[in-house]
Structures are given as C-alpha cells and as structure tokens.
Design a protein around this motif. Sequence first.
Motif, PDB file in Angstrom:
ATOM      1  N   THR A   1       0.849  -1.186   0.000  1.00 41.74           N
ATOM      2  CA  THR A   1       0.000   0.000   0.000  1.00 41.74           C
ATOM      3  C   THR A   1       0.890   1.244   0.000  1.00 41.74           C
ATOM      4  O   THR A   1       1.983   1.228   0.563  1.00 41.74           O
ATOM      5  CB  THR A   1      -0.924   0.036   1.237  1.00 41.74           C
ATOM      6  N   PRO A   2       0.429   2.316  -0.635  1.00 36.90           N
ATOM      7  CA  PRO A   2       1.219   3.555  -0.657  1.00 36.90           C
ATOM      8  C   PRO A   2       1.409   4.130   0.746  1.00 36.90           C
ATOM      9  O   PRO A   2       0.541   3.995   1.609  1.00 36.90           O
ATOM     10  CB  PRO A   2       0.389   4.513  -1.513  1.00 36.90           C
ATOM     11  N   ASN A   3       2.541   4.760   0.962  1.00 38.29           N
ATOM     12  CA  ASN A   3       2.827   5.437   2.216  1.00 38.29           C
ATOM     13  C   ASN A   3       2.551   6.921   1.997  1.00 38.29           C
ATOM     14  O   ASN A   3       3.350   7.624   1.397  1.00 38.29           O
ATOM     15  CB  ASN A   3       4.286   5.212   2.615  1.00 38.29           C
ATOM     16  N   ASP A   4       1.428   7.378   2.492  1.00 41.93           N
ATOM     17  CA  ASP A   4       1.061   8.781   2.311  1.00 41.93           C
ATOM     18  C   ASP A   4       1.745   9.695   3.323  1.00 41.93           C
ATOM     19  O   ASP A   4       1.558  10.902   3.287  1.00 41.93           O
ATOM     20  CB  ASP A   4      -0.458   8.947   2.421  1.00 41.93           C
ATOM     21  N   GLY A   5       2.558   9.145   4.206  1.00 40.91           N
ATOM     22  CA  GLY A   5       3.178   9.938   5.250  1.00 40.91           C
ATOM     23  C   GLY A   5       4.487  10.591   4.860  1.00 40.91           C
ATOM     24  O   GLY A   5       5.139  11.214   5.685  1.00 40.91           O
ATOM     25  N   LYS A   6       4.912  10.470   3.616  1.00 38.14           N
ATOM     26  CA  LYS A   6       6.197  11.025   3.197  1.00 38.14           C
ATOM     27  C   LYS A   6       6.013  11.912   1.973  1.00 38.14           C
ATOM     28  O   LYS A   6       5.164  11.676   1.138  1.00 38.14           O
ATOM     29  CB  LYS A   6       7.185   9.904   2.807  1.00 38.14           C
ATOM     30  N   VAL A   7       6.853  12.920   1.879  1.00 39.88           N
ATOM     31  CA  VAL A   7       6.943  13.769   0.693  1.00 39.88           C
ATOM     32  C   VAL A   7       8.375  13.628   0.196  1.00 39.88           C
ATOM     33  O   VAL A   7       9.319  13.760   0.970  1.00 39.88           O
ATOM     34  CB  VAL A   7       6.635  15.247   1.030  1.00 39.88           C
ATOM     35  N   ALA A   8       8.548  13.326  -1.079  1.00 38.84           N
ATOM     36  CA  ALA A   8       9.884  13.141  -1.629  1.00 38.84           C
ATOM     37  C   ALA A   8      10.428  14.481  -2.154  1.00 38.84           C
ATOM     38  O   ALA A   8       9.681  15.274  -2.709  1.00 38.84           O
ATOM     39  CB  ALA A   8       9.838  12.115  -2.762  1.00 38.84           C
ATOM     40  N   TYR A   9      11.711  14.689  -1.951  1.00 44.59           N
ATOM     41  CA  TYR A   9      12.393  15.890  -2.444  1.00 44.59           C
ATOM     42  C   TYR A   9      13.575  15.464  -3.290  1.00 44.59           C
ATOM     43  O   TYR A   9      14.133  14.380  -3.120  1.00 44.59           O
ATOM     44  CB  TYR A   9      12.900  16.743  -1.276  1.00 44.59           C
TER      45      TYR A   9
END
Length: 133
Positions: free
Chosen positions: A121-129
């Motif tokens: 399942t996708p991890n919606d808790g992270k934002v990639a930079y």
Amino acid sequence: MDELEQFYGGTPDDLLEARLAQIEEALFGERPAAEALLAWDGDKLVGFASYSFHWPAEGFTTSLYLKELYVAQSSRRTGVGKRLMTALGEIARARRCSRFEWGTDTGNETAQRFYASLGATPNDGKVAYRVTL
C-alpha cells in the motif's frame, strides 16, 4: 539500460563504454552505492532490481530501499517482477531489516497496480524531495 532510459523519456546518447564505467563504479567501486539482482532468461538479461540499505529505520534498524525495478517489455507479465520482489524481501529479512521500501512515479499506474497485487500500500506519510546536482 537503454530501454530503461527510454522508459523515463531519455535518449541513451552516452557511449556504451561510459555507461558501463558508471555501472562498474556504482556497483563494484571502492564504496558501492547499491547492489543489484539480475533476472536472466537463458543468456538474455530480462530484468533487474537495484537496491541499497538505509539507516536508521524503525528502532535504529536498517531498511532495504528498492531504487529501481525494471523488467524488459518483452518479459513483462511472466512473473519476473514478482520473483525479483520476492528475492528482495528475502534479502531484507536475512539482513534483519525492519522495512522494505520503494516508490514509483505518480503517473506510473502500471507499476502501482503491480505493487498493489503484491499486497503493498502507498505510504502517504512522506513527501519526496530532489535536488539535481
């Protein structure tokens, strides 16, 4: 690797020797940046997974991070990707990792369906930079 480069919209203009030198340095240099699993069909390379380990993860353990999973167009839907993912999970367990993580481009719905079929399942808790150097 040419097929992978084209998949991401690039054109493989580098000389073969330059690309081979980059791969050699990344995987076999003094400080390897990654490891790779290769999938073969006889003498034909049909897929690969490049990965590394991140630290710290949960409880100061390590995490196996899949950077790239690629299966040649001609070998998709034959189980190659699933076998590579299974092998990576086994490596992560053997190395006592607490996590097995990866990402995909937001528009790559085929990859997202594949990963969902594996129970991920996708991890919606992270934002990639990213910073391009």
